[in-house]
Design a protein around this motif. Structure first.
Motif, PDB file in Angstrom:
ATOM      1  N   ALA A   1       7.558  51.421  -1.438  1.00  0.00           N
ATOM      2  CA  ALA A   1       8.327  51.730  -2.630  1.00  0.00           C
ATOM      3  C   ALA A   1       9.324  50.614  -2.924  1.00  0.00           C
ATOM      4  N   VAL A   2       9.994  50.135  -1.877  1.00  0.00           N
ATOM      5  CA  VAL A   2      10.995  49.081  -2.073  1.00  0.00           C
ATOM      6  C   VAL A   2      10.325  47.812  -2.594  1.00  0.00           C
ATOM      7  N   ALA A   3       9.240  47.424  -1.964  1.00  0.00           N
ATOM      8  CA  ALA A   3       8.553  46.200  -2.387  1.00  0.00           C
ATOM      9  C   ALA A   3       8.030  46.323  -3.814  1.00  0.00           C
ATOM     10  N   SER A   4       7.446  47.463  -4.142  1.00  0.00           N
ATOM     11  CA  SER A   4       6.874  47.602  -5.479  1.00  0.00           C
ATOM     12  C   SER A   4       7.942  47.615  -6.559  1.00  0.00           C
ATOM     13  N   VAL A   5       9.060  48.247  -6.303  1.00  0.00           N
ATOM     14  CA  VAL A   5      10.109  48.295  -7.328  1.00  0.00           C
ATOM     15  C   VAL A   5      10.722  46.909  -7.532  1.00  0.00           C
ATOM     16  N   ILE A   6      10.782  46.115  -6.469  1.00  0.00           N
ATOM     17  CA  ILE A   6      11.307  44.750  -6.604  1.00  0.00           C
ATOM     18  C   ILE A   6      10.286  43.867  -7.321  1.00  0.00           C
ATOM     19  N   LEU A   7       9.026  43.939  -6.887  1.00  0.00           N
ATOM     20  CA  LEU A   7       7.987  43.101  -7.494  1.00  0.00           C
ATOM     21  C   LEU A   7       7.737  43.437  -8.953  1.00  0.00           C
ATOM     22  N   LEU A   8       7.876  44.701  -9.322  1.00  0.00           N
ATOM     23  CA  LEU A   8       7.665  45.102 -10.705  1.00  0.00           C
ATOM     24  C   LEU A   8       8.869  44.828 -11.596  1.00  0.00           C
ATOM     25  N   GLY A   9       9.983  44.479 -10.985  1.00  0.00           N
ATOM     26  CA  GLY A   9      11.165  44.127 -11.761  1.00  0.00           C
ATOM     27  C   GLY A   9      11.985  45.302 -12.228  1.00  0.00           C
ATOM     28  N   GLY A  10      12.149  46.316 -11.367  1.00  0.00           N
ATOM     29  CA  GLY A  10      12.980  47.459 -11.709  1.00  0.00           C
ATOM     30  C   GLY A  10      14.442  47.060 -11.822  1.00  0.00           C
ATOM     31  N   ASP A  11      15.255  47.897 -12.463  1.00  0.00           N
ATOM     32  CA  ASP A  11      16.665  47.547 -12.623  1.00  0.00           C
ATOM     33  C   ASP A  11      17.401  47.607 -11.288  1.00  0.00           C
ATOM     34  N   ALA A  12      18.529  46.916 -11.237  1.00  0.00           N
ATOM     35  CA  ALA A  12      19.250  46.709  -9.974  1.00  0.00           C
ATOM     36  C   ALA A  12      19.755  48.014  -9.358  1.00  0.00           C
ATOM     37  N   VAL A  13      20.268  48.916 -10.161  1.00  0.00           N
ATOM     38  CA  VAL A  13      20.804  50.171  -9.622  1.00  0.00           C
ATOM     39  C   VAL A  13      19.686  50.977  -8.952  1.00  0.00           C
ATOM     40  N   GLY A  14      18.543  51.063  -9.595  1.00  0.00           N
ATOM     41  CA  GLY A  14      17.420  51.776  -9.017  1.00  0.00           C
ATOM     42  C   GLY A  14      16.923  51.133  -7.734  1.00  0.00           C
ATOM     43  N   VAL A  15      16.932  49.807  -7.704  1.00  0.00           N
ATOM     44  CA  VAL A  15      16.527  49.100  -6.482  1.00  0.00           C
ATOM     45  C   VAL A  15      17.484  49.424  -5.349  1.00  0.00           C
ATOM     46  N   VAL A  16      18.777  49.431  -5.631  1.00  0.00           N
ATOM     47  CA  VAL A  16      19.777  49.740  -4.590  1.00  0.00           C
ATOM     48  C   VAL A  16      19.585  51.167  -4.080  1.00  0.00           C
ATOM     49  N   VAL A  17      19.348  52.109  -4.971  1.00  0.00           N
ATOM     50  CA  VAL A  17      19.130  53.501  -4.551  1.00  0.00           C
ATOM     51  C   VAL A  17      17.857  53.608  -3.713  1.00  0.00           C
ATOM     52  N   THR A  18      16.812  52.898  -4.108  1.00  0.00           N
ATOM     53  CA  THR A  18      15.560  52.921  -3.354  1.00  0.00           C
ATOM     54  C   THR A  18      15.759  52.342  -1.964  1.00  0.00           C
ATOM     55  N   VAL A  19      16.461  51.239  -1.871  1.00  0.00           N
ATOM     56  CA  VAL A  19      16.738  50.623  -0.566  1.00  0.00           C
ATOM     57  C   VAL A  19      17.607  51.550   0.278  1.00  0.00           C
ATOM     58  N   ALA A  20      18.599  52.172  -0.324  1.00  0.00           N
ATOM     59  CA  ALA A  20      19.452  53.107   0.423  1.00  0.00           C
ATOM     60  C   ALA A  20      18.627  54.267   0.973  1.00  0.00           C
TER      61      ALA A  20
END
Length: 69
Positions: free
Chosen positions: A1-20
């Motif tokens: 999930a983390v890799a896909s959201v980063i590679l697809l270019g998701g917004d920063a807040v969502g990426v931080v929540v996903t990583v958390a």
């Protein structure tokens, strides 16, 4: 999930929540290694919450980037 959201270019807040959420998931695994039945129960609960956090962050990141179609 983390890799896909980063590679697809998701917004920063969502990426931080996903990583958390992913970090919370790893914490749940660590708690489960203690071995007692009570620790395993808490680990399962923590992992369940973490899965929800990962999912919410992933969807939010992709939705904010208009990547859900």
């Amino acid at each position: 999930a983390v890799a896909s959201v980063i590679l697809l270019g998701g917004d920063a807040v969502g990426v931080v929540v996903t990583v958390a959420g992913a970090l919370l998931m790893m914490a749940g695994v660590a708690v489960g290694w203690r071995g007692s039945p009570a620790a395993r129960q808490r680990a399962w609960e923590l992992q369940g919450v973490a899965a929800g956090v990962v999912a919410a962050g992933w969807v939010a990141a992709l939705a904010a980037g208009d990547l859900l179609g």
